[in-house]
Design a protein around this motif. Sequence first.
Motif, PDB file in Angstrom:
ATOM      1  N   ILE A   3      -4.179   4.359   1.356  1.00 25.38           N
ATOM      2  CA  ILE A   3      -4.181   4.674  -0.286  1.00 25.38           C
ATOM      3  C   ILE A   3      -3.445   3.398  -0.846  1.00 25.38           C
ATOM      4  O   ILE A   3      -2.459   2.895  -0.048  1.00 25.38           O
ATOM      5  N   GLY A   4      -3.867   2.985  -2.073  1.00 26.46           N
ATOM      6  CA  GLY A   4      -3.228   2.002  -2.977  1.00 26.46           C
ATOM      7  C   GLY A   4      -3.693   1.857  -4.179  1.00 26.46           C
ATOM      8  O   GLY A   4      -4.275   2.971  -4.623  1.00 26.46           O
ATOM      9  N   SER A   5      -2.981   1.021  -4.860  1.00 30.07           N
ATOM     10  CA  SER A   5      -3.177   1.151  -6.321  1.00 30.07           C
ATOM     11  C   SER A   5      -4.482   0.667  -6.836  1.00 30.07           C
ATOM     12  O   SER A   5      -5.108  -0.058  -6.077  1.00 30.07           O
ATOM     13  N   ASP A   6      -5.016   1.333  -7.655  1.00 31.24           N
ATOM     14  CA  ASP A   6      -6.364   0.972  -8.065  1.00 31.24           C
ATOM     15  C   ASP A   6      -6.430   0.064  -9.242  1.00 31.24           C
ATOM     16  O   ASP A   6      -7.322   0.108  -9.933  1.00 31.24           O
ATOM     17  N   ASP A   7      -5.099  -0.332  -9.988  1.00 35.31           N
ATOM     18  CA  ASP A   7      -5.111  -1.181 -10.844  1.00 35.31           C
ATOM     19  C   ASP A   7      -5.553  -2.584 -10.810  1.00 35.31           C
ATOM     20  O   ASP A   7      -5.847  -3.056 -11.546  1.00 35.31           O
ATOM     21  N   GLU A   8      -5.390  -3.037  -9.379  1.00 32.57           N
ATOM     22  CA  GLU A   8      -5.901  -4.301  -8.889  1.00 32.57           C
ATOM     23  C   GLU A   8      -7.548  -4.212  -8.847  1.00 32.57           C
ATOM     24  O   GLU A   8      -8.134  -3.139  -8.788  1.00 32.57           O
TER      25      GLU A   8
ATOM     26  N   LEU B  61       0.769  -1.171   0.036  1.00 26.77           N
ATOM     27  CA  LEU B  61      -0.072  -0.070  -0.066  1.00 26.77           C
ATOM     28  C   LEU B  61       1.039   1.228   0.123  1.00 26.77           C
ATOM     29  O   LEU B  61       2.176   1.147  -0.016  1.00 26.77           O
ATOM     30  N   ASP B  62       0.069   2.406  -0.162  1.00 26.35           N
ATOM     31  CA  ASP B  62       0.700   3.791  -0.083  1.00 26.35           C
ATOM     32  C   ASP B  62      -0.022   4.524   1.131  1.00 26.35           C
ATOM     33  O   ASP B  62      -0.136   5.713   1.222  1.00 26.35           O
ATOM     34  N   VAL B  63       0.277   3.814   2.368  1.00 27.92           N
ATOM     35  CA  VAL B  63      -0.459   4.550   3.577  1.00 27.92           C
ATOM     36  C   VAL B  63       0.601   5.539   3.938  1.00 27.92           C
ATOM     37  O   VAL B  63       1.881   5.438   3.870  1.00 27.92           O
ATOM     38  N   GLN B  64      -0.027   6.680   4.523  1.00 31.21           N
ATOM     39  CA  GLN B  64       0.690   8.077   4.770  1.00 31.21           C
ATOM     40  C   GLN B  64      -0.118   8.639   6.138  1.00 31.21           C
ATOM     41  O   GLN B  64      -1.127   8.623   6.385  1.00 31.21           O
ATOM     42  N   LEU B  65       1.130   8.924   6.764  1.00 33.36           N
ATOM     43  CA  LEU B  65       0.422   9.859   8.037  1.00 33.36           C
ATOM     44  C   LEU B  65       0.661  11.356   7.781  1.00 33.36           C
ATOM     45  O   LEU B  65       1.790  11.848   7.690  1.00 33.36           O
ATOM     46  N   VAL B  66      -0.480  11.994   8.103  1.00 38.09           N
ATOM     47  CA  VAL B  66      -0.680  13.373   8.033  1.00 38.09           C
ATOM     48  C   VAL B  66      -0.137  13.804   9.539  1.00 38.09           C
ATOM     49  O   VAL B  66      -1.257  13.550  10.235  1.00 38.09           O
ATOM     50  N   GLN B  67       0.492  14.571   9.755  1.00 34.18           N
ATOM     51  CA  GLN B  67       1.002  14.819  11.111  1.00 34.18           C
ATOM     52  C   GLN B  67       0.767  16.491  11.664  1.00 34.18           C
ATOM     53  O   GLN B  67       1.116  17.227  10.536  1.00 34.18           O
ATOM     54  N   ASP B  68       0.330  16.629  12.627  1.00 33.47           N
ATOM     55  CA  ASP B  68       0.400  17.841  13.152  1.00 33.47           C
ATOM     56  C   ASP B  68      -0.107  19.112  12.339  1.00 33.47           C
ATOM     57  O   ASP B  68       0.425  20.009  12.024  1.00 33.47           O
ATOM     58  N   ASP B  69      -1.062  19.078  11.921  1.00 30.67           N
ATOM     59  CA  ASP B  69      -1.819  19.903  10.941  1.00 30.67           C
ATOM     60  C   ASP B  69      -3.129  20.423  11.492  1.00 30.67           C
ATOM     61  O   ASP B  69      -3.873  19.865  12.104  1.00 30.67           O
ATOM     62  N   THR B  70      -3.583  21.634  11.366  1.00 29.01           N
ATOM     63  CA  THR B  70      -4.817  22.274  11.678  1.00 29.01           C
ATOM     64  C   THR B  70      -6.025  21.594  11.156  1.00 29.01           C
ATOM     65  O   THR B  70      -7.143  21.524  11.686  1.00 29.01           O
TER      66      THR B  70
END
Length: 136
Positions: free
Chosen positions: A74-79, A42-51
Motif C-alpha cells: 500500500i502507498g499514497s495515491d497522491d503521487e 510505503l504503508d506495507v502491512q503483514l496480514v498474519q495467521d488468518d483463514t
Amino acid sequence: MNIVEAMERRHAVRDFSDRPIDDDTLRALNEAVDAANADGGLDVQLVQDDTDAFGGCPTHYGRFKNVRYCIVLIGSDDEDPAQLDRKVGYYGERLALTATQLGMGSSWVVLHETHDHDGRWRLGEGERMPAALALG
C-alpha cells in the motif's frame, strides 16, 4: 542463502500449507516490512495467521489455496500512479526474495475491491493497494 540464490529459487506458489509460520520467521518478515516502509515511504502491512488473508477480496488472476499470510503493498495515491507502481514492484520483490531466503513460497496477487477486506489491513485516505504477496 544470498540474494542471487533466492532469485534463482523463487517461483510462484498458489497452494500453501495450512501450517502457521514460526515466530522467528514472522519477526524477520516484520523487520523486512518495516525496512520497506522506511526506505520506500510505503504503508506495507503483514496480514498474519488468518483463514483468509485476502479478506474475501476476489483475485484478478489465479486460484489460491490456504493463504493465511500475505503482505499488502500500500502507498499514497497522491503521487504519480506509475511511481507508486514502481515502488510497490521494487519493494514487493525484495520482500518476495526475503520470504524465499526464509524458506517460504510466495506469489504476487492483484486483489479487487480492496476497500471491502473484512478489516484485514488499513487502507488510509488517499492510499491505494496495487498488489499483494501471498506467503506460506
